[in-house]
Design a protein around this motif. Structure first.
Motif, PDB file in Angstrom:
ATOM      1  N   LEU A  31       1.419   1.040  -5.274  1.00  0.00           N
ATOM      2  CA  LEU A  31       2.414   0.331  -6.075  1.00  0.00           C
ATOM      3  C   LEU A  31       1.894  -1.015  -6.545  1.00  0.00           C
ATOM      4  N   PHE A  32       2.201  -1.315  -7.799  1.00  0.00           N
ATOM      5  CA  PHE A  32       1.902  -2.623  -8.378  1.00  0.00           C
ATOM      6  C   PHE A  32       3.242  -3.245  -8.716  1.00  0.00           C
ATOM      7  N   CYS A  33       3.649  -4.191  -7.893  1.00  0.00           N
ATOM      8  CA  CYS A  33       5.019  -4.722  -7.912  1.00  0.00           C
ATOM      9  C   CYS A  33       5.078  -6.003  -8.730  1.00  0.00           C
ATOM     10  N   VAL A  34       5.887  -5.994  -9.773  1.00  0.00           N
ATOM     11  CA  VAL A  34       5.931  -7.096 -10.737  1.00  0.00           C
ATOM     12  C   VAL A  34       7.307  -7.751 -10.712  1.00  0.00           C
ATOM     13  N   ASP A  35       7.312  -9.082 -10.578  1.00  0.00           N
ATOM     14  CA  ASP A  35       8.557  -9.827 -10.683  1.00  0.00           C
ATOM     15  C   ASP A  35       8.232 -11.258 -11.082  1.00  0.00           C
ATOM     16  N   ARG A  36       9.284 -12.084 -11.202  1.00  0.00           N
ATOM     17  CA  ARG A  36       9.105 -13.410 -11.789  1.00  0.00           C
ATOM     18  C   ARG A  36       8.593 -14.452 -10.816  1.00  0.00           C
ATOM     19  N   THR A  37       8.792 -14.276  -9.523  1.00  0.00           N
ATOM     20  CA  THR A  37       8.356 -15.292  -8.563  1.00  0.00           C
ATOM     21  C   THR A  37       7.601 -14.658  -7.413  1.00  0.00           C
ATOM     22  N   LEU A  41       8.569 -11.567  -4.445  1.00  0.00           N
ATOM     23  CA  LEU A  41       7.635 -10.482  -4.176  1.00  0.00           C
ATOM     24  C   LEU A  41       7.182 -10.473  -2.723  1.00  0.00           C
ATOM     25  N   ASP A  42       6.937 -11.643  -2.168  1.00  0.00           N
ATOM     26  CA  ASP A  42       6.530 -11.710  -0.762  1.00  0.00           C
ATOM     27  C   ASP A  42       7.631 -11.162   0.138  1.00  0.00           C
ATOM     28  N   ASP A  43       8.879 -11.482  -0.189  1.00  0.00           N
ATOM     29  CA  ASP A  43       9.995 -10.959   0.595  1.00  0.00           C
ATOM     30  C   ASP A  43      10.061  -9.434   0.474  1.00  0.00           C
ATOM     31  N   LEU A  44       9.826  -8.917  -0.719  1.00  0.00           N
ATOM     32  CA  LEU A  44       9.805  -7.469  -0.917  1.00  0.00           C
ATOM     33  C   LEU A  44       8.710  -6.821  -0.075  1.00  0.00           C
ATOM     34  N   LEU A  45       7.518  -7.359  -0.133  1.00  0.00           N
ATOM     35  CA  LEU A  45       6.393  -6.748   0.581  1.00  0.00           C
ATOM     36  C   LEU A  45       6.613  -6.773   2.087  1.00  0.00           C
ATOM     37  N   ARG A  46       7.264  -7.811   2.587  1.00  0.00           N
ATOM     38  CA  ARG A  46       7.552  -7.876   4.027  1.00  0.00           C
ATOM     39  C   ARG A  46       8.514  -6.774   4.460  1.00  0.00           C
ATOM     40  N   LEU A  48       8.414  -3.685   3.466  1.00  0.00           N
ATOM     41  CA  LEU A  48       7.777  -2.375   3.385  1.00  0.00           C
ATOM     42  C   LEU A  48       7.048  -2.044   4.680  1.00  0.00           C
ATOM     43  N   PRO A  49       6.805  -0.759   4.933  1.00  0.00           N
ATOM     44  CA  PRO A  49       6.017  -0.383   6.115  1.00  0.00           C
ATOM     45  C   PRO A  49       4.643  -1.032   6.089  1.00  0.00           C
ATOM     46  N   ALA A  50       4.082  -1.229   7.267  1.00  0.00           N
ATOM     47  CA  ALA A  50       2.806  -1.936   7.370  1.00  0.00           C
ATOM     48  C   ALA A  50       1.684  -1.212   6.634  1.00  0.00           C
ATOM     49  N   ASP A  51       1.782   0.105   6.538  1.00  0.00           N
ATOM     50  CA  ASP A  51       0.714   0.865   5.890  1.00  0.00           C
ATOM     51  C   ASP A  51       0.952   1.082   4.395  1.00  0.00           C
ATOM     52  N   ALA A  52       1.999   0.477   3.846  1.00  0.00           N
ATOM     53  CA  ALA A  52       2.264   0.629   2.413  1.00  0.00           C
ATOM     54  C   ALA A  52       1.167  -0.037   1.600  1.00  0.00           C
ATOM     55  N   GLU A  53       0.758   0.637   0.533  1.00  0.00           N
ATOM     56  CA  GLU A  53      -0.261   0.073  -0.354  1.00  0.00           C
ATOM     57  C   GLU A  53       0.442  -0.475  -1.589  1.00  0.00           C
ATOM     58  N   ALA A  54       0.738  -1.774  -1.546  1.00  0.00           N
ATOM     59  CA  ALA A  54       1.510  -2.414  -2.613  1.00  0.00           C
ATOM     60  C   ALA A  54       0.935  -3.790  -2.890  1.00  0.00           C
ATOM     61  N   SER A  55       0.762  -4.085  -4.164  1.00  0.00           N
ATOM     62  CA  SER A  55       0.204  -5.372  -4.576  1.00  0.00           C
ATOM     63  C   SER A  55       1.215  -6.117  -5.429  1.00  0.00           C
ATOM     64  N   PRO A  56       1.336  -7.440  -5.244  1.00  0.00           N
ATOM     65  CA  PRO A  56       2.271  -8.220  -6.052  1.00  0.00           C
ATOM     66  C   PRO A  56       1.613  -8.762  -7.316  1.00  0.00           C
ATOM     67  N   PHE A  57       2.434  -8.940  -8.343  1.00  0.00           N
ATOM     68  CA  PHE A  57       1.959  -9.595  -9.562  1.00  0.00           C
ATOM     69  C   PHE A  57       3.102 -10.395 -10.153  1.00  0.00           C
ATOM     70  N   VAL A  58       2.870 -11.683 -10.361  1.00  0.00           N
ATOM     71  CA  VAL A  58       3.887 -12.557 -10.913  1.00  0.00           C
ATOM     72  C   VAL A  58       3.773 -12.570 -12.433  1.00  0.00           C
ATOM     73  N   ALA A  59       4.849 -12.196 -13.099  1.00  0.00           N
ATOM     74  CA  ALA A  59       4.925 -12.248 -14.564  1.00  0.00           C
ATOM     75  C   ALA A  59       6.248 -12.909 -14.907  1.00  0.00           C
ATOM     76  N   GLN A  60       6.188 -14.154 -15.301  1.00  0.00           N
ATOM     77  CA  GLN A  60       7.415 -14.912 -15.519  1.00  0.00           C
ATOM     78  C   GLN A  60       8.202 -14.445 -16.727  1.00  0.00           C
ATOM     79  N   ASN A  61       7.535 -13.804 -17.667  1.00  0.00           N
ATOM     80  CA  ASN A  61       8.229 -13.403 -18.896  1.00  0.00           C
ATOM     81  C   ASN A  61       7.552 -12.185 -19.495  1.00  0.00           C
ATOM     82  N   LEU A  62       8.039 -10.992 -19.175  1.00  0.00           N
ATOM     83  CA  LEU A  62       7.456  -9.775 -19.736  1.00  0.00           C
ATOM     84  C   LEU A  62       7.858  -9.564 -21.190  1.00  0.00           C
ATOM     85  N   GLY A  63       8.715 -10.438 -21.714  1.00  0.00           N
ATOM     86  CA  GLY A  63       8.998 -10.443 -23.138  1.00  0.00           C
ATOM     87  C   GLY A  63       7.906 -11.121 -23.952  1.00  0.00           C
TER      88      GLY A  63
END
Length: 235
Positions: A31-37, A41-46, A48-63
């Protein structure tokens, strides 16, 4: 799902995005997890299960096309490809047609239609090169027929639906599917606070919509494309 790529989830820290990320992580998808802050994202990743493969990406404005393209580029750098885009970014505002409508129109068109367009544009070349891809956007029933005070919102969701149809028609030969979901009222803390007297039993759980998303991005859904799929029924 092709194993060398990933699933991009935009609005990943929101109610629907969070439910979707949780379900897809449990299925073992990358998973490539995109949100504004980064905090959200850090709260989201915490969560998830420890073995989840998920990376955060901050995008303040996808417009902004620069943010949308940076998202796709970073996903490819991290995972080598993009198997699916699940775009849950959106907004809701109502009001009668009048002197304030233009501002509302521009806001809804940006949050709903423009983000859907730009995120699709960003991922399409990667999916075309791989000859595989899944795109899922979130529309709404007013996109089919608007009611009073819904002009801007309904028009923006109609634009998402027409975009989805065009994507599906244009990219069948690339084995890329595009669908959108039309949820009923989603059962979220924000909606419960805004509508304290509503009949919550008729609302739709984010987890139920997440299960529909999981199907639409799966290989089993290869024959489903160009759809505007209602998700309003009871479980």
């Amino acid at each position: 799902m092709q194993q060398e790529g990933c699933v991009i989830v935009t609005g990943a820290a929101g109610n629907l995005g969070r439910a979707t990320v949780g379900l897809l992580a449990a299925q073992g998808l990358r998973l490539f997890c995109v949100d504004r802050t980064r905090e959200a994202l850090d709260d989201l990743l915490r969560s998830l299960p420890a073995d989840a493969e998920a990376s955060p990406f901050v995008a303040q404005n996808l417009g902004d096309p620069l943010f949308a393209q940076a998202m796709a580029d970073a996903a490819v750098t991290r995972y080598g490809g993009i198997d699916a885009l699940v775009n849950t970014v959106g907004g809701f505002a109502t009001g009668p047609v009048g002197s304030q409508t233009l501002d509302q129109w521009e806001l809804m068109m940006t949050l709903n239609a423009r983000v859907a367009l730009l995120t699709s544009i960003a991922v399409l070349p990667v999916m075309q090169a791989a000859h595989y891809g899944r795109i899922v956007h979130i529309a709404a029933a007013p996109g089919l027929k608007a009611g009073a005070n819904q002009a801007a919102y309904a028009a923006s969701k109609a634009a998402v639906m027409r975009l989805t149809e065009s994507l599906a028609a244009e990219h069948r030969r690339h084995r890329i599917t595009a669908n959108c979901i039309l949820p009923g009222t989603i059962d979220t803390p924000q909606n419960r606070a805004a509508m304290p007297d509503a009949k919550v039993s008729d609302w739709v759980a984010p987890e139920a919509i997440a299960r529909l998303i999981a199907f639409l991005i799966s290989p089993q859904a290869a024959v489903v494309t160009g759809g505007a799929i209602p998700a309003t029924g009871l479980e």
